[in-house]
Design a protein around this motif. Structure first.
Motif, short mmCIF file in Angstrom:
data_model
loop_
_atom_site.label_atom_id
_atom_site.label_comp_id
_atom_site.label_asym_id
_atom_site.label_seq_id
_atom_site.Cartn_x
_atom_site.Cartn_y
_atom_site.Cartn_z
N LYS A 47 0.83 -1.21 0.00
CA LYS A 47 0.00 0.00 0.00
C LYS A 47 0.87 1.26 0.00
O LYS A 47 0.63 2.19 -0.77
CB LYS A 47 -0.94 0.00 1.20
CG LYS A 47 -1.88 1.18 1.24
CD LYS A 47 -2.83 1.11 2.42
CE LYS A 47 -3.72 2.33 2.45
NZ LYS A 47 -4.61 2.32 3.59
N ASP A 48 1.85 1.29 0.88
CA ASP A 48 2.76 2.44 0.93
C ASP A 48 3.55 2.57 -0.36
O ASP A 48 3.72 3.67 -0.89
CB ASP A 48 3.73 2.33 2.11
CG ASP A 48 3.09 2.70 3.44
OD1 ASP A 48 2.03 3.35 3.43
OD2 ASP A 48 3.66 2.32 4.48
N HIS A 51 1.45 4.01 -3.03
CA HIS A 51 1.24 5.44 -2.79
C HIS A 51 2.43 6.25 -3.31
O HIS A 51 2.26 7.28 -3.99
CB HIS A 51 1.02 5.70 -1.30
CG HIS A 51 0.95 7.15 -0.94
ND1 HIS A 51 -0.14 7.94 -1.26
CD2 HIS A 51 1.85 7.94 -0.31
CE1 HIS A 51 0.10 9.17 -0.84
NE2 HIS A 51 1.29 9.20 -0.26
N SER A 54 2.61 6.33 -7.02
CA SER A 54 1.64 7.32 -7.51
C SER A 54 2.24 8.73 -7.44
O SER A 54 2.07 9.54 -8.37
CB SER A 54 0.36 7.24 -6.68
OG SER A 54 -0.58 8.19 -7.13
N THR A 103 -1.32 -2.70 -6.71
CA THR A 103 -2.69 -2.49 -6.22
C THR A 103 -3.66 -3.62 -6.59
O THR A 103 -4.79 -3.63 -6.10
CB THR A 103 -3.25 -1.16 -6.76
OG1 THR A 103 -3.22 -1.16 -8.19
CG2 THR A 103 -2.48 0.01 -6.21
#
Length: 105
Positions: A47-48, A51, A54, A103
């Motif tokens: 998840k990190d 992020h 992104s 993801t």
């Protein structure tokens, strides 16, 4: 890292009057791409990492914008800008693929 190196080489040809303008911004953006990928990878969770990938994509969009501006303001010849533009496009595809893998699994 190759994108950083190529941006630095390209921006060395810009007029000195742009040293604190587009040159500075264009040089910072690909460094931010690489740094965000490194930081995200070190965080330890998908998840990190996703992020930060992104955020790297956002910095890459800045690179592309500054390259367009450099061309429109004739800070460099199209022949000099095109290879860097193509490299940025390839990095964008890689980041999109990496983000999708992080993801979707």
């Amino acid at each position: 890292m190759t994108l950083v190196e190529e941006v630095y080489k390209l921006s060395e040809t810009f007029p000195t009057r742009e040293q604190f303008g587009i040159t500075s911004q264009l040089r910072r953006a690909p460094v931010s791409v690489a740094a965000n990928i490194a930081e995200g990878h070190s965080r330890g969770t998908r998840k990190d990492y996703a992020h930060f990938v992104s955020m790297a994509k956002g910095s890459l969009a800045e690179v592309e914008t500054y390259l367009i501006l450099a061309g429109r303001l004739t800070l460099a010849e199209r022949e000099s800008l095109t290879p860097v533009w193509h490299l940025a496009s390839e990095v964008s595809k890689m980041l999109t693929t990496l983000h999708h893998k992080l993801t979707s699994g």
